[in-house]
Design a protein around this motif. Structure first.
Motif, mmCIF file in Angstrom:
data_model
loop_
_atom_site.group_PDB
_atom_site.id
_atom_site.type_symbol
_atom_site.label_atom_id
_atom_site.label_comp_id
_atom_site.label_asym_id
_atom_site.label_seq_id
_atom_site.Cartn_x
_atom_site.Cartn_y
_atom_site.Cartn_z
ATOM 1 N N VAL A 113 -3.345 5.428 -2.370
ATOM 2 C CA VAL A 113 -4.205 6.282 -1.845
ATOM 3 C C VAL A 113 -3.882 7.501 -1.949
ATOM 4 O O VAL A 113 -2.848 7.798 -1.490
ATOM 5 C CB VAL A 113 -4.873 5.314 -0.312
ATOM 6 N N GLU A 114 -4.613 8.109 -2.655
ATOM 7 C CA GLU A 114 -4.209 9.682 -2.768
ATOM 8 C C GLU A 114 -5.232 10.147 -2.411
ATOM 9 O O GLU A 114 -6.576 10.544 -2.828
ATOM 10 C CB GLU A 114 -3.819 10.159 -4.039
ATOM 11 N N LYS A 115 -5.829 11.605 -1.449
ATOM 12 C CA LYS A 115 -6.473 12.692 -1.467
ATOM 13 C C LYS A 115 -5.802 13.641 -2.529
ATOM 14 O O LYS A 115 -7.248 14.632 -2.712
ATOM 15 C CB LYS A 115 -7.075 13.249 -0.379
ATOM 16 N N VAL A 134 3.163 -0.940 4.350
ATOM 17 C CA VAL A 134 2.944 0.114 3.967
ATOM 18 C C VAL A 134 3.853 1.100 3.900
ATOM 19 O O VAL A 134 4.579 1.249 4.100
ATOM 20 C CB VAL A 134 1.931 0.711 5.032
ATOM 21 N N LEU A 135 3.656 2.043 2.804
ATOM 22 C CA LEU A 135 4.648 3.188 2.308
ATOM 23 C C LEU A 135 4.139 4.381 2.469
ATOM 24 O O LEU A 135 3.351 5.102 1.260
ATOM 25 C CB LEU A 135 5.222 3.326 0.787
ATOM 26 N N ILE A 136 4.336 5.364 3.497
ATOM 27 C CA ILE A 136 3.574 7.210 3.669
ATOM 28 C C ILE A 136 4.710 7.809 2.037
ATOM 29 O O ILE A 136 6.099 8.609 2.323
ATOM 30 C CB ILE A 136 3.642 7.586 4.943
ATOM 31 N N ALA A 137 4.341 8.465 1.569
ATOM 32 C CA ALA A 137 5.052 8.987 0.665
ATOM 33 C C ALA A 137 4.289 9.843 0.015
ATOM 34 O O ALA A 137 4.118 10.318 -1.318
ATOM 35 C CB ALA A 137 5.516 8.464 -0.715
ATOM 36 N N ALA A 138 3.588 10.662 0.805
ATOM 37 C CA ALA A 138 2.578 11.503 0.941
ATOM 38 C C ALA A 138 3.022 13.202 0.480
ATOM 39 O O ALA A 138 2.344 14.003 0.467
ATOM 40 C CB ALA A 138 1.886 11.917 2.545
ATOM 41 N N GLY A 139 4.072 13.167 0.291
ATOM 42 C CA GLY A 139 4.655 14.767 -0.351
ATOM 43 C C GLY A 139 4.819 15.582 0.905
ATOM 44 O O GLY A 139 4.414 15.532 2.018
ATOM 45 N N THR A 140 4.327 16.850 0.686
ATOM 46 C CA THR A 140 4.679 17.498 1.368
ATOM 47 C C THR A 140 3.414 19.113 0.936
ATOM 48 O O THR A 140 3.411 18.802 -0.066
ATOM 49 C CB THR A 140 6.016 18.508 0.627
ATOM 50 N N ARG A 141 3.710 19.865 2.165
ATOM 51 C CA ARG A 141 2.366 21.212 1.826
ATOM 52 C C ARG A 141 3.209 22.274 2.426
ATOM 53 O O ARG A 141 3.972 21.944 2.659
ATOM 54 C CB ARG A 141 1.181 20.610 2.350
ATOM 55 N N LEU A 143 1.481 -1.163 0.112
ATOM 56 C CA LEU A 143 0.271 -0.249 -0.140
ATOM 57 C C LEU A 143 0.605 1.329 -0.042
ATOM 58 O O LEU A 143 1.998 1.354 0.715
ATOM 59 C CB LEU A 143 -0.546 -0.244 1.579
ATOM 60 N N VAL A 144 0.562 2.435 -1.320
ATOM 61 C CA VAL A 144 1.544 3.686 -1.088
ATOM 62 C C VAL A 144 0.215 4.750 -0.704
ATOM 63 O O VAL A 144 -0.628 4.951 -1.415
ATOM 64 C CB VAL A 144 1.839 2.986 -2.672
ATOM 65 N N ILE A 145 0.279 5.422 -0.368
ATOM 66 C CA ILE A 145 -0.229 6.877 0.914
ATOM 67 C C ILE A 145 0.229 7.719 -0.700
ATOM 68 O O ILE A 145 1.670 8.087 0.046
ATOM 69 C CB ILE A 145 -0.398 7.128 2.225
ATOM 70 N N GLY A 146 -0.149 8.336 -1.511
ATOM 71 C CA GLY A 146 0.739 9.162 -1.920
ATOM 72 C C GLY A 146 0.430 8.713 -3.480
ATOM 73 O O GLY A 146 1.154 7.929 -3.521
#
Length: 189
Positions: free
Chosen positions: A31-33, A128-135, A7-10
């Motif tokens: 998963v991407e918001k 699970v990989l959290i690769a959600a980037g930056t804001r 599972l990759v988030i981002g």
């Protein structure tokens, strides 16, 4: 509950890892918001680098005239098209499952989507990989609430160049933003 191997988030650079896992035969979920493609495509280096192709973006080669609003609109359209291309690619791939929405961990290996089209879906994964980037974040600077300011996201989408601008930060987005706004003849500090 959906179960996958990876599972990759981002959906930015994490897609490289997701693709490698899929190519090794693992079942993969993404998963991407937000807009697909990550920080670089949507809010960072790609939109700002597109300004370098001057003649394609209504800039007279001698810099006598800059169609700034046209430039911003065309860059935004290109970025949106690229993001949609990522969406189509993930949706059509037999190796990936795309979940659109914001995910929250409900235990060590389970994410529940709390918004978006797939709200309520739970996904459990071996890895699970959290690769959600930056804001962008607003720095704690005395007086900042008393002046108008833009985040890098807002600056890259503004169709009117500022007369002058102070850029706080020295990362790649700040550097690209400074270069982009220099094209518009803004006074930059």
């Amino acid at each position: 509950m959906d179960e996958v191997g990876f599972l990759v988030i981002g959906s930015g650079s994490g897609l490289d890892v997701a693709n490698a896992a899929a190519n090794r035969g693992q079942s993969v979920a993404v998963v991407e918001k937000g807009p697909l493609g990550g920080t670089c495509l949507n809010r960072g280096c790609i939109p700002s680098k597109m300004f370098d192709r001057a003649d394609e973006f209504h800039i007279d080669a001698k810099a006598r005239d800059v169609g700034f609003s046209e430039i911003v609109r065309e860059v935004s359209e290109d970025v949106e098209a690229d993001s949609e291309s990522v969406r189509r690619g993930l949706r059509s791939s037999p190796k990936h499952e795309l979940y659109e929405g914001e995910g929250r961990f409900v235990d060590n290996r389970t994410v529940e989507l709390i918004s978006g089209d797939d709200e309520g879906t739970r996904i459990r994964a071996e890895t699970v990989l959290i690769a959600a980037g930056t804001r962008p974040s607003i720095p704690d600077i005395n007086g900042i609430d008393e002046v108008e300011y833009l985040t890098s996201t807002e600056a890259l989408q503004s169709e009117t160049p500022p007369d002058h601008l102070v850029i706080v930060g020295g990362g790649y987005i700040a550097a690209e933003l400074g270069r982009r706004l220099a094209i518009s003849s803004a006074s930059i500090c």
